[in-house]
Design an enzyme around this catalytic site. Structure first.
Site, PDB file in Angstrom:
ATOM      1  N   GLU A 199     -31.742  15.962  -2.069  1.00  0.00           N
ATOM      2  CA  GLU A 199     -32.100  15.466  -0.735  1.00  0.00           C
ATOM      3  C   GLU A 199     -30.958  15.593   0.261  1.00  0.00           C
ATOM      4  O   GLU A 199     -31.178  15.754   1.460  1.00  0.00           O
ATOM      5  CB  GLU A 199     -32.542  13.994  -0.815  1.00  0.00           C
ATOM      6  CG  GLU A 199     -33.885  13.762  -1.483  1.00  0.00           C
ATOM      7  CD  GLU A 199     -33.810  13.563  -2.990  1.00  0.00           C
ATOM      8  OE1 GLU A 199     -32.791  13.969  -3.615  1.00  0.00           O
ATOM      9  OE2 GLU A 199     -34.774  13.018  -3.540  1.00  0.00           O
ATOM     10  N   GLU A 203     -37.498  11.873  -9.619  1.00  0.00           N
ATOM     11  CA  GLU A 203     -37.675  10.415  -9.550  1.00  0.00           C
ATOM     12  C   GLU A 203     -38.953   9.978 -10.251  1.00  0.00           C
ATOM     13  O   GLU A 203     -38.979   8.968 -10.960  1.00  0.00           O
ATOM     14  CB  GLU A 203     -37.666   9.972  -8.081  1.00  0.00           C
ATOM     15  CG  GLU A 203     -36.268  10.112  -7.464  1.00  0.00           C
ATOM     16  CD  GLU A 203     -36.249   9.977  -5.951  1.00  0.00           C
ATOM     17  OE1 GLU A 203     -37.028  10.701  -5.280  1.00  0.00           O
ATOM     18  OE2 GLU A 203     -35.482   9.158  -5.431  1.00  0.00           O
ATOM     19  N   ALA A 208     -40.831  15.792  -2.862  1.00  0.00           N
ATOM     20  CA  ALA A 208     -41.783  15.479  -1.806  1.00  0.00           C
ATOM     21  C   ALA A 208     -42.044  16.753  -1.009  1.00  0.00           C
ATOM     22  O   ALA A 208     -41.201  17.661  -0.980  1.00  0.00           O
ATOM     23  CB  ALA A 208     -41.209  14.396  -0.907  1.00  0.00           C
ATOM     24  N   GLY A 252     -38.174  13.869  -5.371  1.00  0.00           N
ATOM     25  CA  GLY A 252     -39.242  12.981  -5.837  1.00  0.00           C
ATOM     26  C   GLY A 252     -39.800  13.398  -7.194  1.00  0.00           C
ATOM     27  O   GLY A 252     -40.317  12.553  -7.935  1.00  0.00           O
TER      28      GLY A 252
END
Ligand code: HXC
Length: 258
Positions: free
Chosen positions: A132, A112, A65, A109
């Site tokens: 993260e 993911e 992200a 992300g």
């Protein structure tokens, strides 16, 4: 469609989406996630597309992200207007086969989103991670759930708690990726797999993916019952008649994809 953070193209029955924010290592900013959602919806609706490939650059599939955007968020804004939810759903619930072609960083992300695809083919330079924890948060797009299902508890805990990266070889050994290939062969290998999938019956491929995904949602006897019913229903399709007739006639099948 003129996109600014992704590129799309079609090759035969394969749709290709390339994440394209090279200066930010394809960090998943709001604009990129919105464009990705739109591109996926377009390929989902297009009967001429039988398989989709999601890829990035040689250096990064996606470095996660966009941290610079993320740091402006607070709990209420994320809870009320989660900017990612629609995108994650559009990948995870994409109904046609979708392959992630990963080179370089697939972090946070990015890892993911790759795991939301049906399978990952990686180049030797691929590096997967859920870093993260270094930012004072934990994975928020399925990492704590899909990673242990893919690689088991030990490696998932190790990666999520230390934030370390996993190279391509380890990822293949652990079951996170289906194949590892030299970086300059990645797209050829992925496109060949995608064209192969796209040459099959689309509804049968969609049902196959749905059934495999059910293995992660259901117990064994329910899952096997689900599989049996779907298998039986496939005998109502023209493509089943054609596939079996072609075998008996010793010729290639001509699937109508419907
Ligand atoms: C915003 C990013 C970024 C990111 C890299 N960049 N990753 N910008 N968000 N996730 C930017 C850098 O700021 C820099 O921009 C440029 O890309 C190049 O990055 P460098 O760090 O200079 O490159 P390098 O030294 O090669 O290091 C590569 C890297 C590192 C190891 C991948 O960039 C890194 O650690 N990135 C963050 C990875 C991460 O923590 N991902 C998880 C994010 S959180 P400038 O302008 O300075 O040149 C997440 C949560 C998802 O994903 C949950 C959603 C609900």
């Amino acid at each position: 469609m003129a996109y600014t953070t992704i590129q799309t193209k079609t090759e035969g029955r394969v749709g290709v989406i390339t994440l394209d924010r090279p200066k930010a290592l394809n960090a998943l900013c709001d604009a990129l996630t919105a464009e990705l959602t739109e591109a996926l919806a377009g390929f989902e609706a297009d009967d001429a597309i039988g398989c989709v490939v999601l890829t990035g650059s040689a250096k990064a599939f996606a470095a996660g992200a966009d941290i610079k955007e993320l740091q402006e968020k607070d709990f209420i804004s994320l809870y009320r207007h989660d900017p990612f939810e629609k995108t994650w759903e559009s990948v995870a619930r994409f109904r046609k086969p979708i392959i992630a072609a990963v080179s370089g960083y697939a972090l946070g992300g990015g890892c993911e989103i790759a795991m939301m695809c049906d399978f990952i083919i990686a180049s030797e330079t691929a590096r997967f991670g859920q870093p993260e924890i270094n930012l004072g948060v934990m994975p928020g797009a399925g990492g704590t759930q899909r990673l242990p299902r893919a690689v088991g508890k030990a490696k998932a805990m190790d990666m999520c708690l230390t934030g370390r990266m996993m190279g391509a070889e380890e990822a293949e050994r652990a079951g996170l990726v289906s194949r590892v290939v030299p970086v300059d062969e990645l797209m050829d290998v992925v496109m060949e797999a995608a064209q192969t999938i796209a040459s099959k019956s689309l509804p049968i491929a969609m049902m196959t993916k749905e059934a495999v995904n059910m293995a992660f949602e259901m117990g064994l006897s329910e899952g096997v019952r689900f599989e049996r019913r779907v298998f039986q229903s496939q005998f109502a399709t023209e493509d089943q008649s054609e596939g079996m007739a072609a075998f008996a006639d010793k010729r290639a099948p001509h699937f109508r994809h419907r």
